[in-house]
Design a protein around this motif. Structure first.
Motif, PDB file in Angstrom:
ATOM      1  N   ALA A 140       0.866  -1.180   0.000  1.00  0.00           N
ATOM      2  CA  ALA A 140       0.000   0.000   0.000  1.00  0.00           C
ATOM      3  C   ALA A 140       0.901   1.227   0.000  1.00  0.00           C
ATOM      4  O   ALA A 140       1.803   1.339   0.834  1.00  0.00           O
ATOM      5  CB  ALA A 140      -0.896  -0.013   1.231  1.00  0.00           C
ATOM      6  N   ILE A 141       0.658   2.123  -0.948  1.00  0.00           N
ATOM      7  CA  ILE A 141       1.510   3.303  -1.125  1.00  0.00           C
ATOM      8  C   ILE A 141       0.612   4.534  -1.240  1.00  0.00           C
ATOM      9  O   ILE A 141      -0.332   4.538  -2.033  1.00  0.00           O
ATOM     10  CB  ILE A 141       2.367   3.180  -2.416  1.00  0.00           C
ATOM     11  CG1 ILE A 141       3.224   1.912  -2.374  1.00  0.00           C
ATOM     12  CG2 ILE A 141       3.234   4.422  -2.615  1.00  0.00           C
ATOM     13  CD1 ILE A 141       4.011   1.653  -3.674  1.00  0.00           C
ATOM     14  N   SER A 142       0.918   5.569  -0.473  1.00  0.00           N
ATOM     15  CA  SER A 142       0.242   6.849  -0.677  1.00  0.00           C
ATOM     16  C   SER A 142       0.984   7.619  -1.757  1.00  0.00           C
ATOM     17  O   SER A 142       2.196   7.801  -1.684  1.00  0.00           O
ATOM     18  CB  SER A 142       0.221   7.665   0.610  1.00  0.00           C
ATOM     19  OG  SER A 142      -0.224   8.979   0.322  1.00  0.00           O
ATOM     20  N   LEU A 143       0.242   8.074  -2.773  1.00  0.00           N
ATOM     21  CA  LEU A 143       0.884   8.845  -3.852  1.00  0.00           C
ATOM     22  C   LEU A 143       0.970  10.338  -3.522  1.00  0.00           C
ATOM     23  O   LEU A 143       1.501  11.113  -4.322  1.00  0.00           O
ATOM     24  CB  LEU A 143       0.118   8.668  -5.171  1.00  0.00           C
ATOM     25  CG  LEU A 143       0.172   7.304  -5.837  1.00  0.00           C
ATOM     26  CD1 LEU A 143      -0.331   7.413  -7.281  1.00  0.00           C
ATOM     27  CD2 LEU A 143       1.565   6.699  -5.832  1.00  0.00           C
ATOM     28  N   SER A 144       0.491  10.731  -2.358  1.00  0.00           N
ATOM     29  CA  SER A 144       0.585  12.145  -1.999  1.00  0.00           C
ATOM     30  C   SER A 144       2.026  12.517  -1.678  1.00  0.00           C
ATOM     31  O   SER A 144       2.713  11.796  -0.947  1.00  0.00           O
ATOM     32  CB  SER A 144      -0.292  12.435  -0.784  1.00  0.00           C
ATOM     33  OG  SER A 144      -0.030  13.736  -0.307  1.00  0.00           O
ATOM     34  N   ASP A 145       2.488  13.618  -2.225  1.00  0.00           N
ATOM     35  CA  ASP A 145       3.822  14.107  -1.844  1.00  0.00           C
ATOM     36  C   ASP A 145       3.705  15.353  -0.959  1.00  0.00           C
ATOM     37  O   ASP A 145       4.646  16.145  -0.871  1.00  0.00           O
ATOM     38  CB  ASP A 145       4.696  14.365  -3.080  1.00  0.00           C
ATOM     39  CG  ASP A 145       4.044  15.341  -4.050  1.00  0.00           C
ATOM     40  OD1 ASP A 145       2.907  15.768  -3.802  1.00  0.00           O
ATOM     41  OD2 ASP A 145       4.691  15.660  -5.065  1.00  0.00           O
TER      42      ASP A 145
END
Lengths: 259, 259
Positions: A140-145
């Motif tokens: 699971a990866i958050s794409l928010s930077d």
């Protein structure tokens, strides 16, 4: 704020799941019923049943750490506080903010009675609607930077591709953040097969729920928004076409024998 | 088995969560109450409330695909079948077996009314008890090599270390499988710092629940068994020591700024 008061208050972090009332655990419902105070992003607090005498502290979405501190102060004063989160509070949600606040806050906060109640996270609801795409190893990866450099997201995407993990993307896009999902697809096209299944699961558990099953070659970044969970298959993930109804997507329990 | 019968039956895959009754979703409870037949590993079926007229098909743990086929045949005959799983059926559990059976089974099975109901998975319960170790990017890996070559597990462990993901290990060990968790720790010691937090969460939600927080340098493989979920921190994962009570473990929402 005496030690006695501090000992008598409590803080619980609960999740409302992705939207469907039937996905809220009985534990979360009980905590919401027993709390003297609800603290959270206003739309989540509004979803909780009204209780006589209960104080509701709805706030804006961009002040998670302030919200966590306010909740800890209430618990320190002897209140029984429920911090309300969407999904599972432990997965890209409020639990981490609460422990960050404790870690960097006054030492007495470490002794407050704090506990987390797990919930159904967006990727699980999306997976359930699709079939079983998370049936084997996944990430699971958050794409928010907003809170991490994009270079770290890229590093993780490449590692996830090299490890042939199924991937679930949280926060793929927002109104002001449209480039990340485009960049992620472009990067993955360099590392994964064009026929890799890609799924967009939008507003799962809500009235406007929508599922799109496509491939990495054809995946349209514009389909992702704040309410969308994106799943990228592994080399083993399969699509079952049906005569009627949406296709099923699953990742077999056995792996490593594909071409 | 007419088309009409086939159309009238149904199959639902439900999860009982990791053990605590309060973690079973209302949707799962409703499905268990409405089913004409329960199919699953016998100890899970035994945990379901008894209903008059409901047929219970408990089976051994090692026949998942046979169990899935039996459930599909019952649904095809017009029965309303609940396939019972632990945790979340979509995460290393029965949902993938059901879709494998559909994929490789008779074409009519594709048209059966099949749906999955999400549940609380072991890693979420473990994370809740610890604090918020899964608060940022993470992956879930099964260490069992019953259904995949160990070389693939190694590849995924190295990729997860290179991506600096938090890792949750399912199936770290069993009575007959003791070497995998030892080999995993040995491999990770070559790729991650010795001070990386390592957590053993055993039988979460049950009477013999136990949490151990240690480091990669000190992690003792013998602590893991079939009922244990192991979590390995990222380089950002932090331990909050407390005066009283177990430490909290969390992974901050911001990342990539650590040394």
């Amino acid at each position: 704020m005496s030690a006695a008061n501090s000992a008598s208050g409590s803080l619980r972090v609960v999740g409302l799941g992705p939207g469907l009332a039937e996905w809220i655990t009985p534990e979360a419902s009980r905590i919401l019923a027993e709390a003297t105070d609800l603290v959270g992003y206003a739309p989540y607090v509004e979803r909780c049943p009204q209780r006589a005498g209960q104080v509701r502290h709805g706030s804006d979405n961009r002040v998670e750490i302030d919200r966590a501190r306010a909740a800890l102060r209430l618990a320190q004063e002897g209140r029984h506080v429920a911090v309300v989160s969407g999904g599972d509070p432990g997965v890209f949600a409020m639990a981490a903010a609460v422990f960050e606040a404790i870690d960097h806050g006054e030492p007495a906060w470490r002794e407050i009675d704090v506990a987390v109640s797990p919930g159904i996270s967006a990727m699980q609801a999306a997976a359930a609607r699709l079939g079983a795409p998370l049936g084997h190893d996944f990430c699971a990866i958050s794409l928010s930077d907003n809170l991490k450099p994009w270079a770290l997201v890229e590093k993780r995407l490449i590692a996830a591709a090299q490890g042939d993990f199924v991937m679930a993307f949280y926060n793929p896009a927002s109104k002001t953040r449209r480039d990340q999902i485009r960049a992620a697809f472009a990067l993955l096209r360099q590392h994964k097969a064009e026929r890799t299944p890609v799924m967009f699961a939008k507003s799962i558990g809500r009235a406007d729920e929508r599922i799109i099953v496509t491939t990495l070659a054809d995946a349209e970044p514009g389909l992702a928004d704040m309410a969308t969970l994106v799943i990228i298959g592994s080399s083993e993930t399969k699509v079952i076409v049906r005569g009627a109804g949406e296709p099923f997507v699953y990742t077999p329990r056995s792996a490593g024998r594909a071409p």
